[in-house]
Design an enzyme around this catalytic site. Structure first.
Site, PDB file in Angstrom:
ATOM      1  N   HIS A   1       2.963  -2.726   7.011  1.00  0.00           N
ATOM      2  CA  HIS A   1       1.883  -1.826   6.811  1.00  0.00           C
ATOM      3  C   HIS A   1       2.155  -0.699   7.571  1.00  0.00           C
ATOM      4  O   HIS A   1       2.845  -0.362   8.602  1.00  0.00           O
ATOM      5  CB  HIS A   1       0.615  -2.457   6.784  1.00  0.00           C
ATOM      6  CG  HIS A   1       0.366  -3.670   5.549  1.00  0.00           C
ATOM      7  ND1 HIS A   1      -0.474  -3.280   4.562  1.00  0.00           N
ATOM      8  CD2 HIS A   1       0.877  -4.873   5.349  1.00  0.00           C
ATOM      9  CE1 HIS A   1      -0.617  -4.193   3.912  1.00  0.00           C
ATOM     10  NE2 HIS A   1       0.314  -5.028   4.324  1.00  0.00           N
TER      11      HIS A   1
ATOM     12  N   GLU B   1       1.314   4.041   2.916  1.00  0.00           N
ATOM     13  CA  GLU B   1       1.859   3.526   4.376  1.00  0.00           C
ATOM     14  C   GLU B   1       3.361   3.643   4.338  1.00  0.00           C
ATOM     15  O   GLU B   1       3.895   2.592   4.757  1.00  0.00           O
ATOM     16  CB  GLU B   1       1.076   2.166   4.647  1.00  0.00           C
ATOM     17  CG  GLU B   1      -0.244   2.100   4.648  1.00  0.00           C
ATOM     18  CD  GLU B   1      -0.890   0.722   4.663  1.00  0.00           C
ATOM     19  OE1 GLU B   1      -0.241  -0.255   4.777  1.00  0.00           O
ATOM     20  OE2 GLU B   1      -2.366   0.701   4.527  1.00  0.00           O
TER      21      GLU B   1
ATOM     22  N   GLU C   1       1.363  -3.693  11.701  1.00  0.00           N
ATOM     23  CA  GLU C   1       0.698  -2.693  11.426  1.00  0.00           C
ATOM     24  C   GLU C   1       1.473  -1.443  12.194  1.00  0.00           C
ATOM     25  O   GLU C   1       1.468  -1.642  13.303  1.00  0.00           O
ATOM     26  CB  GLU C   1      -0.622  -2.653  11.653  1.00  0.00           C
ATOM     27  CG  GLU C   1      -1.463  -3.382  10.788  1.00  0.00           C
ATOM     28  CD  GLU C   1      -1.793  -2.763   9.625  1.00  0.00           C
ATOM     29  OE1 GLU C   1      -1.547  -1.786   9.480  1.00  0.00           O
ATOM     30  OE2 GLU C   1      -2.562  -3.462   8.710  1.00  0.00           O
TER      31      GLU C   1
ATOM     32  N   HIS D   1       0.871  -1.236  -0.034  1.00  0.00           N
ATOM     33  CA  HIS D   1       0.145   0.236   0.055  1.00  0.00           C
ATOM     34  C   HIS D   1       0.813   1.131  -0.108  1.00  0.00           C
ATOM     35  O   HIS D   1       1.702   1.481   0.905  1.00  0.00           O
ATOM     36  CB  HIS D   1      -0.936   0.095   1.160  1.00  0.00           C
ATOM     37  CG  HIS D   1      -1.886  -1.183   1.343  1.00  0.00           C
ATOM     38  ND1 HIS D   1      -2.486  -1.589   2.530  1.00  0.00           N
ATOM     39  CD2 HIS D   1      -2.624  -1.836   0.360  1.00  0.00           C
ATOM     40  CE1 HIS D   1      -3.172  -2.586   1.973  1.00  0.00           C
ATOM     41  NE2 HIS D   1      -3.362  -2.588   0.689  1.00  0.00           N
TER      42      HIS D   1
END
Length: 773
Positions: A425, A332, A499, A329
């Site tokens: 991420h 990010e 994350e 992504h």
């Protein structure tokens, strides 16, 4: 570290292959799987230059070079006081102000067609309104540089601007990442900016997150880089239409008159930043001995997706593999900073780094979606879809990065064990750092608890950053196409998404403070430290974490601590109070024209079958189309893992908590890793490296086992799909010279883009599990 915008050049501008990098010829971004054997580190690589980023021809790119210095604030930057929901007093729009900047790619079709260095040929347009004189205080906006994103700016007051973000290319949504430049600033006024088309209904901007500001004058005169600035920050719903849009608003005073400043939602890390890092790596005689740089594939635009192989020189017999990836992504960017810290530590002279290189082979893809990073997308690649929903699809022509990563892991699994997969991420709605794992239910208690051990260990190594309570392990249907779930289905038992919050921490000494670049990079080192803890031959840490994971689940289910019982029959949804932790928007799915013709399309309305014979036939068809290699468990169970283990929990205190020492400053003595140590009465098997035998440390130091307290068992990896006579979902018939694809990949035109056919050359077919890299 900064971003670079390159001017347009005549011709494609693809430079020759640099020494030390194995690069294959791009064919509109498609690359046949390599037939070359693995290139392991050995001799130092010579310095090399890397080709400039390639842009879609619709994108204009300024010729200026954008560079930013790195800087760490002397103390943590606190969250700003959260604001309540702002009531919209008036409708902001063009009719209330003057458009002072409007830059939108002139998309000639609904899909990507071709790319070139520097983007659109010819002279650049002038999207910014010219100043009327020296007294004109209008800001000059610009975003046509690498990773930049700002589509329109409207001046609605003397010092107030309404901003609109550009959607991801070839889509009409995913507006969340912003990165733009302003010039002609004034020091005294209080400016207010409002972005009116943010896509997500929730954001950390409502919990104290501040935008990032970079002052060029401060960088040159005081050495100050990106910092958190902005007051009266609020995030609220704007339009009442469908889909609803959300607004981010903040006020700021610029530090200097006539300054050049940048705003960004997270610390930018561009494709050019990665290339500069690789160039410095190749020029370093010490680090380049442990790292080989290859081209995994090329993106749709022809940008190289790099693969790094890191291990100690010499033989690789008996070494297990750790796979890591980042930036699937593009918005990010915090994941890239954590990845850089991961690489810095692995390639350092630290004793633990030397031990890691001696015991493992690391396969690292630091930027999976370079096209999205280059053009400033938030979520998608140039296919106009989320690549992290496409791992399970046979679409090498549409999602080359994730397809070749998956195929590479399949080839590795055919030869050796992959101990861990971690995908880096960023998260825009939850604070702290946390992980998503894989627990689909149906496995034994020991296996399900093992899924939680690595994140729990990481939370002990990073108590001020990592939140174990925020971790989720349920495998939802909408996440089946993610890298985490796909690698787990292939047989990587410990597969995680890491994350990293856009904002910061709410834990311990770092409570209510933003993450700095240094904080993000430290996560990579802490991940390496946790890997050694996870494979420690001494059973105490692993066993203690198993007991703590069991106690946490007991508490979450409302049971008495130490009550025992099995988790085998408890569904993952019952073990988690919330399953909406993912930062992913609702998956768009794969459009009809992206499906392969050999994969039947699921009808929107399925006719109910009346005959049992028809139902059985459908089940057989579905089983034959699954992408799981033969011999691979759908829910992998590591050898030696058993259910139960209640007797061990009765012997140890489940309520105790252990904080593991960090690698930095704590250990100049390398740790040993021994293989699978069966702990008596525990019902679980501890991971270990095959070279440290007899349950003892390979070297003296921090971790040792008492003699005679453990037994060492060795397990061979399961047979690969090729050895069982099965072929991959990506290459069903070795006799066929091309992988079947959708009609537009076979030279026909897309239904929605008749004027721009996109053809794909034939790709040599082979068993994905056998083909060597």
């Amino acid at each position: 570290m900064g971003s670079t915008g390159h001017g347009w050049q005549q011709g494609p501008g693809h430079k020759p292959n640099p020494p030390g990098v194995v690069e294959q010829t791009p064919c509109q971004g498609r690359l046949a799987p390599s037939t070359q054997p693995w290139r392991f580190p050995g001799k130092p690589q010579a310095p090399f230059s890397l080709p400039a980023p390639r842009w879609p021809v619709e994108c204009e790119v300024i010729q200026e070079t954008i560079e930013h210095i790195e800087w760490v604030p002397p103390k943590p930057e606190p969250f700003c006081p959260p604001m309540g929901l702002e009531q919209e007093l008036y409708t902001l729009g063009e009719e209330q102000g003057t458009v002072v900047y409007h830059s939108s790619p002139a998309l000639q079709g609904s899909c990507f067609t071709r790319a070139r260095v520097g983007g659109a040929p010819g002279p650049l347009s002038s999207p910014a309104a010219p100043l009327e004189g020296p007294q004109d205080t209008t800001l000059l906006f610009e975003s046509r540089f690498e990773s930049g994103n700002l589509q329109k700016a409207i001046k609605v007051g003397p010092y107030e601007y309404v901003l609109t973000l550009r959607p991801d290319l070839y889509t009409a949504k995913h507006m969340q990442w912003f990165y733009f430049r302003v010039q002609n600033t004034r020091r005294e006024p209080l400016y207010r900016f409002t972005i009116v088309n943010m896509a997500k209904p929730k954001s950390l901007y409502g919990q104290g997150l501040q935008p990032l500001l970079y002052s060029q004058q401060d960088a040159q005169s005081r050495g100050i880089g990106w910092r958190r600035m902005g007051t009266d920050v609020c995030y609220y719903r704007g339009s009442a239409g469908e889909p609803p849009m959300f607004r981010l608003s903040w006020t700021v005073r610029f530090p200097h008159d006539g300054d050049t400043c940048f705003f960004a939602s997270c610390y930018p890390y561009t494709y050019s930043d990665l290339q500069r890092y690789l160039r410095a790596l190749a020029a370093d005689p010490a680090r380049s001995r442990y790292c080989a740089v290859q081209a995994l594939c090329h993106s749709l635009a022809g940008n190289t997706v790099y693969l790094l192989t890191i291990t100690s020189p010499g033989g690789t017999a008996g070494k297990r593999v750790v796979v890591a990836s980042a930036r699937v992504h593009p918005g990010e960017s915090g994941g890239s900073w954590a990845m850089r810290g991961f690489l810095d530590f692995l390639l350092s002279a630290h004793a633990d780094a030397r031990l890691l290189r001696r015991l493992f082979v690391f396969k690292v893809v630091p930027m999976l979606n370079p096209d999205g990073v280059v053009v400033g997308n938030s979520r998608c690649s140039l296919a106009g879809r989320d690549p992290n929903r496409a791992y399970g699809m046979a679409l090498p022509g549409s999602f080359p990065g994730v397809w070749h990563l998956r195929a590479m892991v399949q080839r590795v699994l055919a030869e050796r064990e992959v101990l861990l997969y971690c995908d880096f991420h960023g998260h825009s709605r939850k604070n702290n750092v946390f992980m998503y794992g894989c627990d689909a239910g149906g496995d034994g208690t020991g296996t399900r608890l093992r899924q939680r051990v690595f994140p729990l260990m990481l939370s002990k190594n990073a108590p001020n950053k990592f939140s174990f309570s925020s971790c989720k392990f349920q495998v939802q249907k909408s996440r089946e196409g993610t890298g985490r779930v796909s690698m787990w289905r292939l047989g990587v038992s410990h597969s995680y998404t890491l994350e990293v919050a856009f904002s910061g921490s709410t834990l311990g000494e770092r409570r209510s403070s933003h993450f700095s670049v240094e904080d993000l990079e430290s996560l990579g080192r802490l991940l390496c430290d946790t890997l050694l803890d996870f494979c420690d031959p001494a059973p105490a840490k692993f066993q203690q974490c198993l007991l703590e994971a069991d106690a946490l689940l007991q508490q979450q289910m409302g049971r008495e601590p130490g009550s025992g019982g099995s988790w085998s029959d408890v569904s993952p949804s019952e073990l988690e109070s919330s399953t909406s932790g993912s930062d992913s928007s609702v998956s768009d799915g794969i459009p009809d024209d992206f499906h392969s013709p050999d994969r039947p399309m699921e009808p929107h309305r399925r006719k109910r079958l009346q005959r049992q014979r028809a139902r059985n036939s459908l089940r057989r068809t579905n089983r034959s189309l699954t992408s799981f290699p033969a011999g691979t468990r759908r829910h992998p169970v590591l050898p030696g893992v058993q259910s139960g283990g209640g007797s061990a929990r009765e012997k140890l205190k489940a309520s105790s908590s252990v904080t593991f020492p960090r690698a930095a400053g704590a250990g100049n003595v390398p740790r040993a890793i021994a293989g699978e140590v069966s702990v008596a009465d525990s019902g679980v098997a501890l991971p270990r490296a095959p070279e440290a035998g007899n349950g003892r440390c390979a070297t003296t130091g921090r971790h040792q086992l008492n003699n005679g307290t453990s037994a060492v068992t060795h397990h061979r990896p399961p047979l690969s799909s090729c050895r069982r006579g099965a072929t991959s979902d990506y290459s069903r018939d070795p006799a066929v010279g091309a992988i079947p694809g959708p009609s537009w990949q076979r030279g026909r035109r897309r239904p929605q883009d008749r004027a721009h056919p996109l053809t794909v050359p034939a790709v040599a077919s082979r068993c994905s599990a056998c083909a060597r890299q």
